[in-house]
Design an enzyme around this catalytic site. Structure first.
Site, mmCIF file in Angstrom:
data_model
loop_
_atom_site.group_PDB
_atom_site.id
_atom_site.type_symbol
_atom_site.label_atom_id
_atom_site.label_comp_id
_atom_site.label_asym_id
_atom_site.label_seq_id
_atom_site.Cartn_x
_atom_site.Cartn_y
_atom_site.Cartn_z
ATOM 1 N N GLU A 155 19.063 -52.131 -41.513
ATOM 2 C CA GLU A 155 17.996 -52.741 -42.181
ATOM 3 C C GLU A 155 18.046 -53.890 -43.375
ATOM 4 O O GLU A 155 19.191 -53.630 -44.166
ATOM 5 C CB GLU A 155 16.856 -51.647 -42.686
ATOM 6 N N GLU B 159 13.612 -42.196 -42.852
ATOM 7 C CA GLU B 159 14.014 -43.012 -44.103
ATOM 8 C C GLU B 159 14.147 -42.207 -45.152
ATOM 9 O O GLU B 159 14.068 -41.119 -45.233
ATOM 10 C CB GLU B 159 12.974 -44.173 -44.429
ATOM 11 N N GLU C 280 9.862 -55.090 -38.587
ATOM 12 C CA GLU C 280 9.168 -53.984 -39.204
ATOM 13 C C GLU C 280 7.904 -54.356 -39.798
ATOM 14 O O GLU C 280 7.973 -55.287 -40.775
ATOM 15 C CB GLU C 280 10.053 -53.202 -40.216
ATOM 16 N N ASP D 65 6.407 -49.408 -40.081
ATOM 17 C CA ASP D 65 7.153 -48.993 -41.148
ATOM 18 C C ASP D 65 6.341 -48.013 -41.983
ATOM 19 O O ASP D 65 4.999 -48.209 -42.001
ATOM 20 C CB ASP D 65 7.667 -50.236 -42.041
ATOM 21 N N ASN E 175 11.947 -56.143 -42.589
ATOM 22 C CA ASN E 175 10.248 -56.157 -42.947
ATOM 23 C C ASN E 175 9.816 -57.526 -42.972
ATOM 24 O O ASN E 175 10.470 -58.658 -43.343
ATOM 25 C CB ASN E 175 10.499 -55.548 -44.426
#
Length: 829
Positions: free
Chosen positions: A585, A762, A675, A705, A643
């Site tokens: 990520e 996560e 995400e 997410d 993201n």
């Protein structure tokens, strides 16, 4: 003309005529009969005086004087004729000349007066020449003495003539105009002196002609006329120039913006320009009619026309016209009785003066209207149009100014907000809401007056109260509460009683606290009162949560994007069973030159509100794809997750930008995972669906997410076609101690399995958490257990080294020797 003036002037005229008659009578009794041949000289002498007297002209408008060449003719008579004949010829010539060529406006009485004066002057000049030694006779030679005698005689005769002129003429003008002797003597003294000198020269030239040939005396009247006209022409030019200069000065003085000043200046200026005894300006288009009267020294009256005292006799006037042609007033002049009124060039001068005065009056009125309008606008700009209270601008000005009594106490500001005012507008309508504000504003104003305070309306349902001269800071809340008590009584609206409550915050002024800062502090305290559900809260610095760094960062955002201060760090995502890295990520950090590394929560809202979001997203995506290409080149088939702000998904150009970046680096769209924040995208599904469809159709993978933290997680999954769910770290952290958290993780895993979605947990920090997630069926995770965020090159080195020497592995396998199916080989959703 003042009272008694006419009688005095007539008495003077009678005295002059009486003395002149006596002189003529004496001359008639002392005549010596001339021979027939010498009658010609007498006729020429009389003609000389007639021509000189008749050819006169004014040299200054309204000077009350006319200059002639009579003195030159009389001087010639004084040295070539005996006194008796000189007096008689002069009397005959001046009388005939004045009666034969009476000027416009000159009365018979004035002609006789001037003739008598000239006879007296001729008598004085003749006897002055006699005293100088000149003994002329009508028989024999005309010139019998030497030239020195004649020069002295002409000089004495001229002085005697001028002395009579300078006594009789000023006395007449003093009585006729009311001016002083000094003013009369100073008027055109240089012109009078020049005329007297010219008369001596002309008389001397005449004697020269007589010395050459007595018969040339017949040419003297013609020469006198030519020289006189040339000299008078020059005097007329000078007089006109002086007159227009005076008019220009008077009209220039009218260029004021105060109407009273214009009227006063016009009245006094008209007296000066037209040599009037008085002047008055009357305005008819005001109620009551206004009249201004002045003389040469002062303004005599300024007030209603009906109450003005009687003026001097007004003999000339000029209407003052408006823009539409209507008369707005009149200018009137009281000219001396000897002038005979306005005529000729003076009419043009009066017309020009009247036009300038009209323009000046209209300009002054227009300026007064503009000033009044400006003051009204300035007043309106400082007051609230609905309640009539002071507005924000006036409040800030008052706060910025020093207190009226700075040493008498403390200043405080109370900011008041009406609670649930919106319900009044929504229920009863804005008209009743305005009615409520007017009523409450009036109450606050009255209560503030009683307590020595000032109220302002800032807008909407917000009011501010300035409390001055407080004996102590602690009294601010007490006094503010006393003012706010006026809001307790209900207000009648639409047939019902409405009770209003308010929340207030109070801030104390102090050294170095600007008006804007004081208002901000009061606003902070007011919102604290609202949140706490109390009526009043005073500002405390320790409770002020305002972050000034946000404003500073907003101003530095453009520089940070341009200079590449935003950098990307990569946190690996691993297969929980095998420990093999399957993705990473991309996490963005701001490497600030002064503040160091800033996390997204400190600056991301600023970026999302700015117009730099597109440029920021493109730079971050480019860095993420560069890292991905570096790993793939090294033989590691990973995907990169990034993201995406919901604001980017609202941009129709966003899909094209993403796909262009992928093509530019020759990367498979399937290797990019975008995400989406579940908590922010749920309310924008219809708006972003077209963007998401374009990206999904191109092969870009989508992940939801922070799943489970929103208000409608299941509805999001059903509306948004994603490939992966990411379990929020809050559930992972609490799953060992909280049955609810464990149940949430379990249900998410079951949901993902049933929908064919990949699952990533996560915040995996410990081996126990990894084991528990694996047992529940979660296949991938990320967290500090596998690696902290690092640069692309650092992650590459970690992949090469591997855990326990296994290339691409970042953690030991949970089942050594077991065969694991990699996540990247799972069937697509």
């Amino acid at each position: 003309m003042r009272k008694g003036e006419t009688g005095q002037l007539r008495l003077l005229t009678g005295l002059v005529l009486f003395l002149a008659a006596g002189c003529v009578t004496w001359a008639a009794t002392h005549l010596v009969a001339p021979s027939p041949a010498e009658w010609l000289y007498l006729v020429i002498a009389v003609g000389l005086v007639i021509v000189a007297t008749a050819c006169s002209a004014p040299v200054q408008i309204r000077s009350q004087m006319r200059f002639t060449a009579t003195s030159a003719a009389v001087l010639v008579l004084a040295v070539i004729l005996p006194p008796a004949w000189a007096i008689l010829c002069a009397a005959t010539g001046v009388t005939a000349g004045r009666l034969a060529a009476r000027h416009a406006g000159v009365s018979f009485h004035k002609a006789l007066h001037n003739s008598g004066k000239d006879v007296l002057a001729a008598t004085a000049a003749s006897y002055a020449a006699w005293l100088a030694g000149v003994r002329p006779g009508v028989e024999g030679e005309l010139l019998t003495q030497g030239w020195v005698t004649y020069v002295v005689a002409l000089s004495l005769a001229a002085a005697a003539f001028a002395a009579v002129e300078e006594i009789v003429m000023p006395a007449t003008l003093v009585l006729a105009t009311g001016r002083s002797w000094g003013q009369i003597w100073r008027t055109d003294w240089d012109v009078r002196l020049a005329v007297n000198l010219a008369s001596i020269l002309l008389a001397g030239a005449a004697l020269g002609l007589l010395a050459l040939d007595p018969r040339l005396m017949i040419a003297i009247p013609l020469a006198q006329l030519v020289l006189y006209l040339l000299y008078m022409h020059r005097l007329h030019l000078r007089a006109e120039r002086t007159t227009w200069e005076q008019l220009a000065a008077a009209t220039d003085a009218l260029n004021g913006v105060d109407l009273t000043g214009v009227l006063h200046t016009a009245a006094r200026g008209a007296v000066a320009v037209f040599n009037a005894r008085q002047a008055q300006v009357e305005l008819w288009d005001v109620e009551p009619c206004r009249l201004v009267r002045a003389d040469a020294t002062r303004v005599l009256y300024d007030g209603p026309s009906s109450q003005a005292p009687p003026p001097a006799e007004l003999t000339a006037s000029r209407f003052l016209g408006g823009r539409d042609g209507s008369a707005i007033g009149v200018l009137r002049l009281a000219l001396p009785a000897t002038t005979g009124g306005i005529h000729g060039r003076e009419e043009s001068t009066l017309r020009a003066f009247g036009a300038s005065l009209t323009t000046a009056i209209l300009n002054a009125r227009a300026y007064a209207e503009l000033t009044e309008e400006r003051d009204r606008h300035a007043e309106d700009a400082r007051h609230d149009p609905l309640t009539g209270l002071a507005n924000r601008r006036a409040l800030l000005d008052r706060l910025g100014a020093a207190p009226e009594q700075p040493a008498s106490g403390t200043r405080a500001l109370a900011l008041v907000d009406l609670n649930r005012f919106k319900e009044v507008n929504d229920t009863l309508g804005h008209a009743f809401g305005d009615q409520l504000l007017v009523e409450l504003g009036g109450r606050l104003h009255a209560a503030a007056d009683e307590n020595g305070a000032v109220v302002a309306r800032l807008g909407g349902d917000e009011f501010a109260i300035v409390l001055d001269n407080l004996p102590a800071p602690a009294t601010a809340i007490h006094r503010a509460r006393r003012i706010l008590d006026c809001l307790r009584d209900p207000v009648a609206l639409a047939g019902m009683q409405v009770t209003v409550q308010a929340s207030a915050g109070i801030a104390l002024a102090g050294p170095g606290v600007a008006a804007g800062e004081l208002l901000r502090r009061a606003d902070v305290a007011m919102y604290q009162a609202k949140r706490a559900g109390v009526s009043i809260v005073d500002y405390q610095h320790g409770r002020d949560t305002a972050d000034h760094r946000q404003l500073s960062l907003g101003g530095e955002l453009a520089r940070a994007v341009e200079e590449g201060e935003f950098t990307v760090r990569f946190q690996p995502i691993v297969d929980l069973g095998s420990g093999e890295a399957v993705a990473a990520e991309a996490l963005t950090r701001w490497q600030h030159p002064r503040h160091g590394v800033l996390l997204p929560k400190q600056w991301l809202p600023i970026v999302e509100r700015s117009d730099l979001l597109g440029a920021f997203t493109a730079r971050v995506l480019r860095q993420a794809l560069l890292g991905l290409r570096e790993w793939k080149a090294a033989g590691f088939d990973l995907t990169v997750a990034l993201n995406v702000s919901p604001h980017s998904l609202l941009d129709p150009a966003f899909p094209a930008m993403v796909l262009d970046e992928l093509r530019a680096r020759r990367l498979d769209p399937g290797s990019l995972m975008l995400e989406l924040a579940e908590t922010t995208s749920v309310g924008q599904l219809q708006a972003v669906e077209r963007v998401l469809t374009t990206l999904r159709s191109a092969g870009v993978r989508l992940a939801l997410d922070d799943f489970g933290t929103g208000h409608s997680s299941l509805s999001v999954v059903s509306e948004v076609a994603v490939h992966e769910l990411k379990i929020d770290r809050t559930f992972v952290a609490a799953m060992r101690t909280s049955a609810q958290a464990a149940a949430a993780v379990r249900s998410t895993v079951e949901l993902g399995r049933s929908l064919g979605l990949a699952l990533v947990a996560e915040g995996v920090e410990t081996a126990d958490q990894r084991q528990a997630l694996w047992e529940l069926g979660c296949t991938a995770g990320q967290g500090h257990l596998f690696g902290r965020p690092m640069k692309a090159g650092e992650l590459l080195e970690a992949l090469r080294d591997g855990a326990d020497g296994v290339r691409g592995s970042l953690a030991a396998s949970l089942h050594p020797g077991a065969t694991v199916i990699a996540l990247r080989n799972r069937p697509p959703a």
